[in-house]
Write a protein that holds these residues in place. Structure first.
Motif, PDB file in Angstrom:
ATOM      1  N   SER A 307       0.834  -1.199   0.000  1.00  0.00           N
ATOM      2  CA  SER A 307       0.000   0.000   0.000  1.00  0.00           C
ATOM      3  C   SER A 307       0.869   1.250   0.000  1.00  0.00           C
ATOM      4  N   THR A 308       0.288   2.345  -0.438  1.00  0.00           N
ATOM      5  CA  THR A 308       0.966   3.641  -0.409  1.00  0.00           C
ATOM      6  C   THR A 308       1.363   4.007   1.015  1.00  0.00           C
ATOM      7  N   GLN A 309       0.442   3.789   1.954  1.00  0.00           N
ATOM      8  CA  GLN A 309       0.711   4.114   3.350  1.00  0.00           C
ATOM      9  C   GLN A 309       1.898   3.335   3.884  1.00  0.00           C
ATOM     10  N   ASN A 310       1.950   2.043   3.574  1.00  0.00           N
ATOM     11  CA  ASN A 310       3.004   1.202   4.129  1.00  0.00           C
ATOM     12  C   ASN A 310       4.373   1.552   3.577  1.00  0.00           C
ATOM     13  N   ILE A 311       4.483   1.804   2.278  1.00  0.00           N
ATOM     14  CA  ILE A 311       5.808   2.128   1.733  1.00  0.00           C
ATOM     15  C   ILE A 311       6.310   3.448   2.312  1.00  0.00           C
ATOM     16  N   ARG A 312       5.401   4.389   2.552  1.00  0.00           N
ATOM     17  CA  ARG A 312       5.822   5.654   3.141  1.00  0.00           C
ATOM     18  C   ARG A 312       6.245   5.491   4.594  1.00  0.00           C
ATOM     19  N   GLU A 313       5.550   4.614   5.317  1.00  0.00           N
ATOM     20  CA  GLU A 313       5.966   4.319   6.694  1.00  0.00           C
ATOM     21  C   GLU A 313       7.358   3.691   6.708  1.00  0.00           C
ATOM     22  N   LEU A 314       7.597   2.762   5.786  1.00  0.00           N
ATOM     23  CA  LEU A 314       8.897   2.102   5.722  1.00  0.00           C
ATOM     24  C   LEU A 314      10.009   3.076   5.344  1.00  0.00           C
ATOM     25  N   ALA A 315       9.729   3.969   4.398  1.00  0.00           N
ATOM     26  CA  ALA A 315      10.727   4.965   4.011  1.00  0.00           C
ATOM     27  C   ALA A 315      11.060   5.871   5.191  1.00  0.00           C
ATOM     28  N   GLU A 316      10.039   6.284   5.932  1.00  0.00           N
ATOM     29  CA  GLU A 316      10.230   7.152   7.088  1.00  0.00           C
ATOM     30  C   GLU A 316      11.055   6.452   8.173  1.00  0.00           C
ATOM     31  N   LEU A 317      10.728   5.184   8.441  1.00  0.00           N
ATOM     32  CA  LEU A 317      11.453   4.440   9.465  1.00  0.00           C
ATOM     33  C   LEU A 317      12.877   4.152   9.026  1.00  0.00           C
ATOM     34  N   ARG A 318      13.046   3.773   7.771  1.00  0.00           N
ATOM     35  CA  ARG A 318      14.408   3.516   7.286  1.00  0.00           C
ATOM     36  C   ARG A 318      15.250   4.781   7.369  1.00  0.00           C
ATOM     37  N   LEU A 319      14.670   5.924   7.021  1.00  0.00           N
ATOM     38  CA  LEU A 319      15.414   7.185   7.078  1.00  0.00           C
ATOM     39  C   LEU A 319      15.851   7.477   8.516  1.00  0.00           C
ATOM     40  N   LEU A 320      14.951   7.289   9.465  1.00  0.00           N
ATOM     41  CA  LEU A 320      15.275   7.534  10.876  1.00  0.00           C
ATOM     42  C   LEU A 320      16.436   6.658  11.328  1.00  0.00           C
ATOM     43  N   VAL A 321      16.345   5.364  11.045  1.00  0.00           N
ATOM     44  CA  VAL A 321      17.353   4.408  11.516  1.00  0.00           C
ATOM     45  C   VAL A 321      18.672   4.582  10.776  1.00  0.00           C
ATOM     46  N   GLU A 322      18.599   4.734   9.450  1.00  0.00           N
ATOM     47  CA  GLU A 322      19.829   4.832   8.660  1.00  0.00           C
ATOM     48  C   GLU A 322      20.556   6.143   8.925  1.00  0.00           C
ATOM     49  N   ASN A 323      19.821   7.218   9.163  1.00  0.00           N
ATOM     50  CA  ASN A 323      20.456   8.494   9.512  1.00  0.00           C
ATOM     51  C   ASN A 323      21.303   8.350  10.769  1.00  0.00           C
ATOM     52  N   GLN A 324      20.745   7.701  11.790  1.00  0.00           N
ATOM     53  CA  GLN A 324      21.489   7.513  13.035  1.00  0.00           C
ATOM     54  C   GLN A 324      22.706   6.631  12.813  1.00  0.00           C
ATOM     55  N   ALA A 325      22.516   5.556  12.048  1.00  0.00           N
ATOM     56  CA  ALA A 325      23.622   4.630  11.795  1.00  0.00           C
ATOM     57  C   ALA A 325      24.728   5.298  10.980  1.00  0.00           C
ATOM     58  N   LEU A 326      24.357   6.159  10.028  1.00  0.00           N
ATOM     59  CA  LEU A 326      25.355   6.903   9.259  1.00  0.00           C
ATOM     60  C   LEU A 326      26.175   7.808  10.166  1.00  0.00           C
ATOM     61  N   ALA A 327      25.482   8.552  11.044  1.00  0.00           N
ATOM     62  CA  ALA A 327      26.181   9.470  11.944  1.00  0.00           C
ATOM     63  C   ALA A 327      27.172   8.711  12.833  1.00  0.00           C
ATOM     64  N   ASP A 328      26.736   7.583  13.374  1.00  0.00           N
ATOM     65  CA  ASP A 328      27.604   6.795  14.250  1.00  0.00           C
ATOM     66  C   ASP A 328      28.765   6.193  13.471  1.00  0.00           C
ATOM     67  N   SER A 329      28.497   5.742  12.257  1.00  0.00           N
ATOM     68  CA  SER A 329      29.528   5.117  11.435  1.00  0.00           C
ATOM     69  C   SER A 329      30.587   6.129  11.021  1.00  0.00           C
TER      70      SER A 329
END
Length: 454
Positions: A307-329
Motif C-alpha cells: 500500500s501507499t501508506q506502508n511504503i511511506r511508513e517504511l521509508a520514514e522508518l528507514r530514514l530515521l534508523v539509517e540516519n542515526q547509523a550513518l552518523a555513528d559510522s
C-alpha cells in the motif's frame, strides 16, 4: 476468534517467559525437555526457537543447540539508545497527531502506573510484575498516535528486549522514575515534544546507569543473532529444513515471485519448497510476525498486500534508523571501514553503468549491490541491534522497489556517488540530506509506476 496454532502458542509463551525472566539468561533450551511445558512437538519447538533467535532472545550454536540469550552491558546500552531513538521520534509524531481520545488513553494509562508506583514507593514490591506491565502500557500509549504501524512494531520489539533487562535486574528507581513519568504526562498534555524527549533521555540514561550498577550484566560482547541477515553467517551445514524453507519463501516474497495478496496453499507450497505441511505452517507464522505474510486462522495464509501508506511508513522508518547509523559510522569508522565502503561502491557503480547502457535484466544483481553499499556505509555504527533493525526495514522497503521494478537511472547513481564522497569526507549532514532525497525519490518513483495499490 481463530484458534491459535501450537507453534504460535509456544512462541508467545516462551517469548513471555524469556522477557519475564522465568527462563533465565544462558539457560539451555532443549526441545525434548520443553515439549510438555509448552504442549508442542519437538519440531515445532525447534522452529519456535529459531524464530526467537532471529529476534535476539535466543542464541543458537550449532551442535550445542539453543540457549536463552545472555544479558550484556553492551547490548543493554545498544537497546537503550535504539529505544530512545524510536520512542523520541514517535513521541513527536504522536503529540502532533493525537486527538482527545488519545489524551484520554494516556491519562488512563498514567493513572494505573501512578497507582502502582505509589504502592512500590510505600514498600510493597510484591506487585513489581504489574508495575512493569503498566510502565510498558504507559509508554506505548504515549506513542500510540504516531500514525505508523511499522514504527510501532519496531518500537514494541525493542522495548520488550529492553524491558527484559529491567525485569532481570529488578529495576525500580523510586521517586525519580515516578517524577519522570509525571513530567512525561504533563509534556504529552501540553504537546511539548522537545520537553518530552529531554525527559525521555533522562529517564532512559538513569535506568541504564542504575542497571549497570547492579552488577548483574555480563561485560561480554553482544551475541550475534542467528538470523538471515545476522552479523555472522551460519554455516550451511547447520541450517535446518525449516530455516531453508523460510529463506526461500521470504526471498520469493521480497522479489515478487510470490505476489501481494496471493493465497499460500500449504499443499502447493509443499511441492514447490519440498517440505512438510507442519513445517510450512510454522514458517508462515514466522513470516507473519515479520510482516511478510498475513495469517487468517482457518482461512489460511496469504502474502501481505502492499500500500501507499506502508511504503511511506517504511521509508520514514528507514530514514530515521539509517540516519542515526550513518552518523555513528562516520564518527567511528576506521580505514577498514573506508575500504569496505570503497569496495562496495565500486561494485555498485560498475553495475549501475551496465544498467545505464541498457542491461536492465541485471536489476536483481543491482539491488544486491545497492544493499551491500548501504550496509557498508553503516557497518561501523557499533550497534548490532541498530543494524538488525535497519536490515529488517531495508528488506521490506526493497520488496516495494522490486515489485514496482523502479530504477531512477542517473539520479540514483549520482546520489550513490554523493553518499560515497560524503562518507570519505565524514560529512554527516551532507550524507543525510542526500539520503532523504534518495529514499523519498525512490518511494515516489515506485508509486508512480502504478504497481502499488493505494
Amino acid at each position: 476468534m481463530p484458534q491459535e496454532t501450537a507453534g504460535e502458542s509456544a512462541y508467545r509463551s516462551i517469548r513471555s517467559d524469556i522477557i519475564g525472566g522465568q527462563l533465565a539468561p544462558r539457560s539451555r533450551l532443549r526441545p525434548e525437555a520443553l515439549k510438555d511445558r509448552y504442549s508442542a512437538s519437538v519440531s515445532t519447538l525447534r522452529e519456535t526457537l529459531y524464530r526467537l533467535s532471529a529476534e535476539g532472545l535466543v542464541h543458537f550454536e550449532g551442535q550445542r543447540g539453543f540457549e536463552v540469550a545472555a544479558v550484556t552491558q553492551k547490548e543493554f546500552q545498544q537497546l537503550a539508545a535504539l529505544r530512545e531513538l524510536l520512542e523520541g521520534y514517535a513521541l513527536r509524531e504522536a503529540f502532533r497527531k493525537g486527538d482527545l481520545e488519545w489524551e484520554g488513553r494516556v491519562v488512563g494509562a498514567y493513572h494505573k502506573l501512578e497507582s502502582m508506583e505509589r504502592l512500590m514507593l510505600s514498600g510493597d514490591t510484591s506487585r513489581s510484575a504489574e508495575w512493569k506491565y503498566y510502565d510498558r502500557e504507559f509508554h506505548h500509549t504515549l506513542v500510540s498516535a504516531c500514525g505508523s504501524a511499522e514504527l510501532l512494531q519496531a518500537y514494541g520489539a525493542i522495548f520488550d528486549r529492553y524491558q527484559r533487562y529491567q525485569i532481570i535486574a529488578v529495576i525500580f528507581r523510586g521517586e525519580p522514575a515516578a517524577q519522570e513519568h509525571r513530567m512525561l504526562l504533563e509534556a504529552a498534555l501540553g504537546r511539548d515534544a522537545n520537553r518530552a524527549r529531554g525527559i525521555l533521555h533522562q529517564h532512559i540514561s538513569a535506568c541504564v546507569t542504575h542497571t549497570l550498577a547492579s552488577g548483574q550484566l555480563s561485560s561480554g560482547d553482544v551475541e550475534s543473532p542467528s538470523s538471515y541477515y545476522g552479523m555472522r553467517a551460519k554455516p550451511e551445514a547447520l541450517i535446518s529444513v525449516s530455516e531453508t524453507a523460510w529463506r526461500r519463501i521470504r526471498a520469493d516474497i521480497i522479489g515478487g515471485k510470490l505476489e501481494p495478496g496471493k493465497k499460500l496453499k500449504l499443499s502447493n507450497l509443499r511441492d514447490d519448497y519440498g517440505t512438510s505441511v507442519a513445517t510450512l505452517r510454522e514458517v508462515l507464522n514466522r513470516l507473519a510476525s515479520e510482516g511478510f505474510v498475513i495469517a487468517e486462522g482457518q482461512r489460511g495464509f496469504e502474502v501481505a498486500t502492499v500500500s501507499t501508506q506502508n511504503i511511506r511508513e517504511l521509508a520514514e522508518l528507514r530514514l530515521l534508523v539509517e540516519n542515526q547509523a550513518l552518523a555513528d559510522s562516520f564518527a567511528t569508522g576506521d580505514m577498514e571501514w573506508e575500504a569496505r565502503v570503497v569496495a562496495a561502491y565500486h561494485k555498485l557503480a560498475t553495475m549501475e553503468a551496465k544498467m545505464a547502457s541498457g542491461e536492465r535484466q541485471l536489476v536483481n544483481l543491482w539491488k544486491q549491490y545497492d544493499w551491500q553499499f548501504h550496509q557498508a556505509l553503516i557497518s561501523a555504527c557499533g550497534s548490532q541491534t541498530l543494524m538488525q533493525l535497519h536490515n529488517a526495514v531495508f528488506d521490506k522497503y526493497l520488496r516495494y522497489q522490486l515489485i514496482a521494478m523502479s530504477y531512477r537511472g542517473r539520479i540514483a547513481a549520482d546520489e550513490h556517488q554523493a553518499l560515497y564522497q560524503f562518507a570519505l569526507q565524514r560529512d554527516v549532514e551532507g550524507a543525510q540530506k542526500v539520503l532523504f532525497d534518495h529514499l523519498w525519490g525512490g518511494t515516489e518513483q515506485a508509486l508512480a509506476t502504478g504497481a502499488i495499490a493505494a
